[in-house]
Design an enzyme around this catalytic site. Structure first.
Site, mmCIF file in Angstrom:
data_model
loop_
_atom_site.group_PDB
_atom_site.id
_atom_site.type_symbol
_atom_site.label_atom_id
_atom_site.label_comp_id
_atom_site.label_asym_id
_atom_site.label_seq_id
_atom_site.Cartn_x
_atom_site.Cartn_y
_atom_site.Cartn_z
ATOM 1 N N LYS A 245 -4.332 -1.528 4.947
ATOM 2 C CA LYS A 245 -3.746 -0.769 6.049
ATOM 3 C C LYS A 245 -4.730 -0.662 7.214
ATOM 4 O O LYS A 245 -5.867 -0.219 7.046
ATOM 5 C CB LYS A 245 -3.352 0.621 5.557
ATOM 6 C CG LYS A 245 -2.537 1.443 6.534
ATOM 7 C CD LYS A 245 -2.061 2.743 5.858
ATOM 8 C CE LYS A 245 -1.117 3.530 6.742
ATOM 9 N NZ LYS A 245 -0.610 4.751 6.043
ATOM 10 N N GLU B 270 4.284 2.750 -0.645
ATOM 11 C CA GLU B 270 2.849 2.927 -0.408
ATOM 12 C C GLU B 270 2.213 3.719 -1.555
ATOM 13 O O GLU B 270 2.761 4.720 -2.014
ATOM 14 C CB GLU B 270 2.656 3.665 0.916
ATOM 15 C CG GLU B 270 1.206 3.918 1.316
ATOM 16 C CD GLU B 270 1.090 4.598 2.684
ATOM 17 O OE1 GLU B 270 -0.039 4.781 3.152
ATOM 18 O OE2 GLU B 270 2.148 4.939 3.286
ATOM 19 N N CYS C 164 3.299 1.467 6.253
ATOM 20 C CA CYS C 164 3.667 2.742 6.863
ATOM 21 C C CYS C 164 3.349 2.830 8.359
ATOM 22 O O CYS C 164 3.999 2.200 9.175
ATOM 23 C CB CYS C 164 3.002 3.880 6.077
ATOM 24 S SG CYS C 164 3.731 5.514 6.373
#
Length: 262
Positions: free
Chosen positions: A110, A41, A144
């Site tokens: 995300k 990330e 994540c």
């Protein structure tokens, strides 16, 4: 498909240096037979860089994407990496997949931002399932915290994702996510999951490494330690097909009972 997980925090704040790290890693991964290299990330810029996030953010087709396309084509392997994406005045925490011929295959933003730091610097994405075809596999992208929401991963399973690529910046004291949650997600959704972490101290955060590639049987095919390294493992379509045939989770679902979830 041999898959290389680049566990590194690179050089926070320096896009130029991180491109050099990625280039070197791509050479090593390709020499080991990898067809896909995955970086963590926000690898392009660093994660804990504060206001520099907005300054270093680039469009999905920006100069750094062109540079990574060149790295991919020179070394002959696909690359997935995390970066801050600028779209006008909006900045997303994004991940992009570039093919071995330099073609941009998929870009994901995300959807679940973690903590005040991310909410201060990013806008959440609104497309939960982003996929691309690569070497006969359906690749899904996630970042994540997204993988900690079972609905997110199940949506990928129902959409046919074979390998879920998850660049991450997973920090102490949440190492159980890498150690336990990710292999369980892979098992319950009958897919491979590549969870690729940063490592070491960065700003206020301590990233714990432990990058893993988990198979549909819930077994980690590769597991990094808490150092900068590249680990490799194979994603086997035949094993995936056999596992899906033997495990009835997806076939035995009863969606009519799950309305309360939404």
């Amino acid at each position: 498909m041999r898959t290389a997980l680049l566990q590194s925090s690179g050089r926070p704040g320096s896009v130029v240096e991180n491109l050099k790290v990625l280039d070197e890693a791509a050479g090593r991964a390709a020499a080991a037979g990898a067809g896909l290299l995955i970086a963590p990330e926000m690898f392009l810029t660093g994660y804990a860089i504060g206001e520099a996030i907005a300054r270093l953010a680039e469009p999905a087709d920006g100069d750094s994407a062109d540079a990574i396309a060149d790295i991919a084509s020179r070394h002959g392997l696909a690359i997935a990496y995390g970066y801050p994406e600028r779209n006008g005045e909006t900045v997303f925490n994004a991940a992009q997949l570039i093919c071995a011929d330099g073609t941009r295959l998929a870009n994901y933003r995300k959807t679940h931002l973690f903590g005040g730091f991310e909410r201060d610097h990013f806008t959440p994405g609104d497309q939960p399932v982003v996929q691309a075809e690569l070497d006969g596999l359906r690749i899904g992208l996630m970042i994540c915290y997204d993988v900690e929401f079972p609905e997110n991963v199940r949506a990928h399973a129902l959409a046919g994702t074979d390998l879920l690529v998850v660049p991450t910046a997973q920090m102490h004291p949440f190492q159980f996510v890498a150690e336990s949650l990710v292999p369980v997600r892979a098992f319950e959704n009958q897919m491979y999951i590549a969870y690729v972490n940063r490592v070491g101290e960065e700003g206020e955060f301590e990233f714990v490494g432990l990058s893993t590639l988990a198979g549909p049987d819930g077994v980690a095919r590769a597991r990094a330690a808490r150092i900068e390294e590249i680990v490799l493992a194979d994603v086997d379509p035949a094993h995936l097909a056999a596992s899906r045939e033997a495990n009835p989770y997806l076939k035995d679902r009863r969606p009519g009972l799950y309305g309360s979830l939404v």
